[in-house]
Write an enzyme that holds these catalytic residues in place. Structure first.
Site, PDB file in Angstrom:
ATOM      1  N   SER A  47       0.833  -1.207   0.000  1.00  0.00           N
ATOM      2  CA  SER A  47       0.000   0.000   0.000  1.00  0.00           C
ATOM      3  C   SER A  47       0.872   1.263   0.000  1.00  0.00           C
ATOM      4  O   SER A  47       0.386   2.351  -0.272  1.00  0.00           O
ATOM      5  CB  SER A  47      -0.929  -0.004   1.214  1.00  0.00           C
ATOM      6  OG  SER A  47      -0.182   0.063   2.401  1.00  0.00           O
ATOM      7  N   HIS A  48       2.140   1.121   0.307  1.00  0.00           N
ATOM      8  CA  HIS A  48       3.056   2.264   0.208  1.00  0.00           C
ATOM      9  C   HIS A  48       4.045   2.102  -0.957  1.00  0.00           C
ATOM     10  O   HIS A  48       5.029   2.821  -1.035  1.00  0.00           O
ATOM     11  CB  HIS A  48       3.829   2.471   1.520  1.00  0.00           C
ATOM     12  CG  HIS A  48       2.978   3.039   2.602  1.00  0.00           C
ATOM     13  ND1 HIS A  48       2.461   2.280   3.618  1.00  0.00           N
ATOM     14  CD2 HIS A  48       2.493   4.295   2.806  1.00  0.00           C
ATOM     15  CE1 HIS A  48       1.722   3.041   4.417  1.00  0.00           C
ATOM     16  NE2 HIS A  48       1.733   4.256   3.950  1.00  0.00           N
ATOM     17  N   SER A 122       3.386   9.271   2.435  1.00  0.00           N
ATOM     18  CA  SER A 122       4.312   8.146   2.603  1.00  0.00           C
ATOM     19  C   SER A 122       4.236   7.625   4.029  1.00  0.00           C
ATOM     20  O   SER A 122       3.720   8.288   4.927  1.00  0.00           O
ATOM     21  CB  SER A 122       5.731   8.597   2.307  1.00  0.00           C
ATOM     22  OG  SER A 122       6.268   9.296   3.402  1.00  0.00           O
ATOM     23  N   ALA A 180       0.065   3.079  13.091  1.00  0.00           N
ATOM     24  CA  ALA A 180      -1.038   4.013  13.278  1.00  0.00           C
ATOM     25  C   ALA A 180      -1.566   3.848  14.692  1.00  0.00           C
ATOM     26  O   ALA A 180      -1.598   2.732  15.221  1.00  0.00           O
ATOM     27  CB  ALA A 180      -2.145   3.721  12.276  1.00  0.00           C
ATOM     28  N   GLY A 187      -8.010   2.079   5.287  1.00  0.00           N
ATOM     29  CA  GLY A 187      -8.092   1.291   4.057  1.00  0.00           C
ATOM     30  C   GLY A 187      -8.582  -0.129   4.299  1.00  0.00           C
ATOM     31  O   GLY A 187      -9.273  -0.706   3.443  1.00  0.00           O
ATOM     32  N   GLU A 188      -8.245  -0.690   5.464  1.00  0.00           N
ATOM     33  CA  GLU A 188      -8.693  -2.048   5.792  1.00  0.00           C
ATOM     34  C   GLU A 188     -10.217  -2.110   5.901  1.00  0.00           C
ATOM     35  O   GLU A 188     -10.842  -3.086   5.480  1.00  0.00           O
ATOM     36  CB  GLU A 188      -8.083  -2.509   7.129  1.00  0.00           C
ATOM     37  CG  GLU A 188      -6.707  -3.129   7.011  1.00  0.00           C
ATOM     38  CD  GLU A 188      -6.709  -4.397   6.166  1.00  0.00           C
ATOM     39  OE1 GLU A 188      -7.617  -5.224   6.321  1.00  0.00           O
ATOM     40  OE2 GLU A 188      -5.794  -4.546   5.335  1.00  0.00           O
TER      41      GLU A 188
END
Lengths: 338, 338
Positions: A47-48, A122, A180, A187-188
């Protein structure tokens, strides 16, 4: 299984730069952003990785981000560097400010870099890892958009507010974590909604403040912090330190600033650097060995260090290159000039 | 209901000083320790109130703590104060080093105080609160004794490793939190054991690494961190920052140093101070208002700020004095000279 495309790490960087430049970013921004996209793809943080290029180019098109912003680095105080990102993306601002941060930490023992007015997309680990490569300990934090309720509340106040830390190790890569302070990435929850799958309790509450398994209700309600009232306290600290302390927006203000566009959050970031050589002088080696003993006690009992999985992926990618979904590859090719 | 004794806050301080001096502590240490005991009792943090005097005097008798230690304050680097507590209790070391920490933060923007070789038994909130009284933001952390397993492990490595933070507010007391990175205080498990009550899952594992409801098995096994792998990462950071970075022991080393005596943990402490006036200059008031807006959003929806309960207790105690168990009062009286 869905089709994939194999790429060398050089190709990852090259394509990233080309897509970003084609998207209107200045060569300096394209280089800096490609650096973190490369790192994310290499370490299998998908995802990054290259996936982020799509959002990055979209954010520029939406008109909020200045693709040519030249960061302004200010020697603000003996232990404080300020970088005004001038509404550009964060990686270039970070790169431009880092040398002065390192220099200050080496002179005073510890120093802070406050990045203002930047669009952040990022992960924080490439930043703290870069500082640790100079032998310094690093701590970074940033707000995001207000999606997360405080403990005991039901309305969003905090962002997903990541915090990252790096400790340089004498042999091999640093000890790094980056997480986090929300229970889970936003997003999950979106992935669960799209898949029509229930979410576990503890991730979010509905708009009435009740625990919910329903992803749609969760997205309309509020996410929860990790670790109950402790995670909530930590999230508040990140808001304060990387917001008002450095003269920048809280997650709620950043969300309002976005005006519903859904671009990358615009806000500040606080990065602290500590020089063990200043703290410890000639005794540094002996005390660094104490840290190694602790890492051994963790790994020796079969537990993992936070970045272990990522470093294993890095070795794999260095040896074999990476694979990305064919659909993503095609989307990226479509952004390149014919 | 068990019998209680009513005391004025002046009496709390007077008795505390008398007990400590009778226990062999120098007048300077007695004053400093009585200050944090007073604060704990006043804020109804009973485990950090007058109850602590018993353990404090016992620790002196056990011979590990130097009751007459004179802390050595060293101007170590432009942004670093070091205080060698010389194996005395921490409150006097903190008090002696604080003025230089504040002075440095005002000059450089942020500064660190590293306290070494100190026996720690107080909560961290009185310390961060004291720094915030000078208008600074404060962050403090310390290891303890290795009772806590890392995420994914089953043997203890970390201490209960508290972290505390204070943010000065223009009107009224600061925003303060102070929490252990273990799921629960070790004392809570001991209370459950004595009462023969099961402990909730998530607090601890037995010596085989299995989740347990049995307090005795938990004490023989390992405690868990709060918040899973995120809390575990944070706990590791505290070990590193308030241990090797400042040239002091990790929780495992501190436990070994104790040699089974069960005294207060001897180790280091790291305290960071940030001056918003340096970061923000003339714009400080405007940005502090952003923080107030965030606090309003939390309190306005009926959620509590971390120290709200403590401040309410403080007001009660200022108005009405405090009440302590008669048994504790008698134990303290027995420590005074006839």
């Amino acid at each position: 299984m869905s089709e994939e495309v194999a790429l060398s790490l050089d190709e990852v960087r090259r394509i990233s730069i080309d897509v970003l430049e084609a998207g209107g970013l200045s060569p300096e921004h394209a280089q800096a952003i490609a650096g973190v996209v490369y790192a994310g793809q290499r370490d299998e943080c998908h995802s990054h990785g290259m996936y982020r290029l799509l959002g990055c180019v979209r954010s520029v098109k939406e008109g909020k981000v200045d693709p040519n912003a030249v960061p302004d680095v200010v020697d603000h105080a003996p232990a404080v560097v300020r970088v005004d990102a001038r509404y550009g993306f964060s990686p270039l601002a970070f790169e431009r400010g880092r040398p002065l941060l390192v220099e200050k930490a080496r002179r005073t023992g510890l120093a802070a870099m406050a990045i203002n007015n930047c669009f952040h997309f990022s992960a924080l680990w490439p930043e703290v890892e870069a500082i640790s490569a100079d032998g310094l300990v690093a701590l970074a934090m940033t707000p995001s958009h207000s999606w997360v309720a405080p403990a005991g509340g039901k309305k969003p106040v905090f962002g997903t507010n990541p915090i990252a830390f790096a400790w340089p190790r004498p042999d091999g890569p640093p000890f790094v974590f980056d997480f986090a302070t929300s229970a889970i990435a936003r997003g999950e929850i979106e992935l669960h909604r799209r898949a029509g799958k229930p979410i576990p309790h503890g991730w979010a509450i509905d708009s009435e403040g009740n625990s919910t398994n329903d992803a749609t209700a969760a997205l309309a309600g509020a996410m929860l912090t990790f670790g109950g009232h402790k995670g909530s306290a930590l999230s508040a600290m990140i808001e304060l330190m990387a917001g008002p302390l450095i003269g920048d927006m809280t997650s709620a203000e950043s969300m309002a600033f976005d005006e519903g566009v859904g671009a990358a959050p615009c806000h500040g970031e606080l990065i602290l650097a500590f020089d063990p050589k200043v703290f410890l002088g000639a005794e540094a080696t002996q005390h660094v060995a104490r840290a190694e003993k602790m890492f051994d006690a963790i790994v020796g009992q079969g537990a993992r260090l936070p970045s272990q999985r990522r470093y294993e992926a890095r070795e794999r990618s260095k040896a074999n290159g990476v694979r990305i979904p064919k659909a993503l590859y095609d989307d990226l090719q479509a952004l390149l000039p014919r």
